[in-house]
Design an enzyme around this catalytic site. Structure first.
Site, PDB file in Angstrom:
ATOM      1  N   LYS A 179     -12.846  46.121  17.635  1.00 30.82           N
ATOM      2  CA  LYS A 179     -13.239  45.089  16.661  1.00 30.82           C
ATOM      3  C   LYS A 179     -14.750  45.109  16.483  1.00 30.82           C
ATOM      4  O   LYS A 179     -15.489  45.345  17.447  1.00 30.82           O
ATOM      5  CB  LYS A 179     -12.764  43.731  17.177  1.00 30.82           C
ATOM      6  CG  LYS A 179     -12.878  42.589  16.181  1.00 30.82           C
ATOM      7  CD  LYS A 179     -12.310  41.305  16.794  1.00 30.82           C
ATOM      8  CE  LYS A 179     -12.421  40.105  15.890  1.00 30.82           C
ATOM      9  NZ  LYS A 179     -11.850  38.889  16.481  1.00 30.82           N
ATOM     10  N   SER A 191      -8.567  36.509  13.644  1.00 29.69           N
ATOM     11  CA  SER A 191      -9.583  37.267  12.962  1.00 29.69           C
ATOM     12  C   SER A 191      -9.572  38.768  13.292  1.00 29.69           C
ATOM     13  O   SER A 191     -10.246  39.548  12.619  1.00 29.69           O
ATOM     14  CB  SER A 191     -10.963  36.716  13.325  1.00 29.69           C
ATOM     15  OG  SER A 191     -11.188  36.815  14.717  1.00 29.69           O
ATOM     16  N   SER A 247      -7.155  34.701  17.869  1.00 39.30           N
ATOM     17  CA  SER A 247      -7.483  35.818  16.987  1.00 39.30           C
ATOM     18  C   SER A 247      -6.910  37.167  17.374  1.00 39.30           C
ATOM     19  O   SER A 247      -7.006  38.109  16.594  1.00 39.30           O
ATOM     20  CB  SER A 247      -8.994  35.959  16.872  1.00 39.30           C
ATOM     21  OG  SER A 247      -9.455  35.098  15.893  1.00 39.30           O
TER      22      SER A 247
HETATM   23  N1  GLN Z   1      -8.723  30.987  13.718  1.00 35.38           N
HETATM   24  C1  GLN Z   1      -9.512  30.482  14.786  1.00 35.38           C
HETATM   25  C2  GLN Z   1     -10.911  30.172  14.317  1.00 35.38           C
HETATM   26  O1  GLN Z   1     -11.199  30.423  13.196  1.00 35.38           O
HETATM   27  C3  GLN Z   1      -9.539  31.431  15.937  1.00 35.38           C
HETATM   28  C4  GLN Z   1     -10.527  32.510  15.751  1.00 35.38           C
HETATM   29  C5  GLN Z   1     -10.672  33.394  16.964  1.00 35.38           C
HETATM   30  O2  GLN Z   1      -9.900  33.344  17.903  1.00 35.38           O
HETATM   31  N2  GLN Z   1     -11.731  34.165  16.950  1.00 35.38           N
HETATM   32  O3  GLN Z   1     -11.702  29.662  15.036  1.00 35.38           O
END
Ligand code: GLN
Length: 493
Positions: A52, A128, A152
């Site tokens: 990532k 994400s 994410s």
């Molecule tokens: N969707 C969650 C957020 O926007 C989790 C994101 C993540 O785990 N990086 O914070």
């Protein structure tokens, strides 16, 4: 990203054709293939890995999918990248994501939305770590690394039909991982099987002195009392113990918004565990409803603080439009560099930390986080080793300490619930949503993040009559029960 990888592949083919290499090859006889033993290591096992783009690599840019880091090249590598390289795994690309990890559908990227190929191209891939999930789903790589702050890794795994594992907080090093919300950030693994997740996890879970939140070697030895890192041994042992396993079903997760298909998959999964000899136990996690708003307050507050360094002077692309100093330069660089969702979170996070709001928002959210942790500690039969690190060794623990530490009688070993309330949603529907609708997607993944617990999302076995949307089932365990979480998930594959 998938697009980059594709470009790379297309590019190399085009290069070869334009240089006339293909024509040249046709004339010359094919060279004899080298005998296997003479081939340079490591031919086997070669496990190409994608990483990532918020994880630092020295040979590839690290942009966090943000305009503000679009030219960023890290001078050093994240510990996880070094660990992967040391196993012989070639890092073949960086994957697209929601900017700085903020999002649930991989739509908030400077480089554009991540999508699956048709017929799934109009469905969310989850976020994400969406690029990592798609790279694994499309078999560009066997393993991809993501980060999971509030879901994410698990959410994109569920929406893209792969396995996504978030370990206990502090087991995998975060050094070189661009922080979003430090107290929640973890590095997670995406793969097409639990076995691949396990092997990668074993090679990465070690103490890192460069990460102050990395669990010490001593505590690790106590936590992983199984004494084995072998897939075969552990999975056989685990299978034998199935009849003793108690699986918790939290009543608060049976929410009104739960999609009918997802509810059905959940029931099917529980029946499968029952057939394997497990006992299904209804449990109550009363603070679940508050977990989501509290998560977003804490995550945004930490993000606002973390992102303050991107001002065009210390870090980040500097705005060209102004030669002014100080505030103007800062605000123009930040205004141009950050996307809308990141700006929204900086504003809300700064507000939550302001003197007017801190008591009602940030401090309250911290208290809720404690309560969410206590909910889990109450229901799990294994005590939380972080509550009383001296008593980490369970075999030496006497009953009274155990009960004190546990906050209540033990009820279950693991919790099974959906990864998200619905199967992968449609991208057109997401475009019309309010930001908070995307936040609601995280309702089942956030509690484990708040408590720092290991959790895995496994794709469900599909039947011909199933809808073509991907859906995942989640298994959550007590802190440091990571191996068991993976092995039990393996039974669902
Ligand atoms: N969707 C969650 C957020 O926007 C989790 C994101 C993540 O785990 N990086 O914070």
């Amino acid at each position: 990203s998938r697009a980059e990888l594709k470009q790379e592949q297309d590019g190399s083919v085009a290069d070869r054709q334009s240089s006339g290499e293909a024509v040249g090859k046709a004339k010359e006889p094919e060279p004899e293939p080298e005998p296997y033993s003479a081939q340079k290591p490591p031919w086997f096992p070669v496990r190409p890995v994608a990483v990532k783009d918020n994880i630092a690599t020295a040979d590839l840019p690290t942009t966090c999918a943000s305009g503000i880091l679009k030219n960023h090249q890290s001078p050093f590598e994240a510990s996880v990248v070094e660990q992967l390289r040391s196993t012989g795994a070639p890092i073949i690309g960086k994957t697209n994501m929601d900017e700085f990890g903020m999002g649930s559908h991989s739509t908030n990227s400077f480089f554009g939305t991540v999508t699956n190929p048709p017929p799934f191209d109009r469905l969310s891939v989850g976020g994400s770590s969406g690029g990592s999930a798609v790279a694994v789903a499309q078999k560009l790589v066997d393993i991809a690394i993501g980060t999971d702050t509030g879901g994410s890794v698990r959410l994109p795994a569920a929406y893209s039909g792969v396995v996504g594992f978030k370990p206990s907080y502090g087991l995998i090093s975060r050094w070189g991982v661009v922080p979003y919300a430090n107290s929640l950030d973890t590095v997670g693994i995406l793969a097409r099987s639990c076995k691949q997740v396990f092997k990668t996890f074993v090679s990465m879970q070690e103490h890192d002195p460069k990460d102050p939140t990395s669990l010490s070697e001593k505590s690790r030895m106590r936590a992983f009392t199984s004494g084995s890192n072998r897939w075969r041994e552990l999975s056989d042992q685990n299978f034998k113990d199935f009849h003793k396993l108690r699986i918790g079903v939290p009543e608060q997760y049976n929410i009104f918004e739960l999609d009918g298909r997802t509810r059905q998959s959940w029931q099917r999964t529980l029946m499968l565990f029952q057939d394997l000899g497990c006992t299904i136990v209804p449990i109550s996690l009363p603070n679940t409803q508050q977990a989501l708003p509290a998560y977003y307050i804490l995550a945004m507050a930490e993000a606002a603080s973390n992102l303050s360094k991107y001002d065009g002077v210390r870090y980040g692309t500097r705005s060209q439009s102004s030669d002014g100093a100080g505030d103007v330069l800062y605000s123009e660089s930040r205004g141009e560099g950050f996307g809308d969702e990141v700006k929204r979170r900086i504003l809300l996070g700064s507000y939550a930390l302001s003197s007017d709001a801190i008591d009602n928002y940030f401090i309250k959210a911290q208290k809720v986080r404690r309560l969410v942790q206590q909910d889990f500690d109450r229901v799990f039969s294994m005590p939380n080793p972080l509550r009383d690190p001296e008593q980490f060794d369970l075999s030496e623990m006497d009953e009274s300490i155990l009960l004190n530490n546990k906050l209540g009688p033990s009820q279950v070993d693991l919790i099974v619930c959906p990864t998200s309330p619905t199967p992968a949603p449609n991208l057109d529907d997401i475009a019309n949503q309010r930001p908070v609708d995307a936040y609601i997607n995280d309702v089942f993944t956030v509690p484990a993040s708040m408590a720092g617990l290991p959790a895995i999302s496994v794709p469900l076995k599909r039947r011909p009559t199933d809808s073509p949307r991907f859906d995942g089932m989640q298994i959550i365990g007590q802190y440091s029960d990571d191996y068991r979480v993976i092995f039990v998930a393996h039974e669902l594959e």
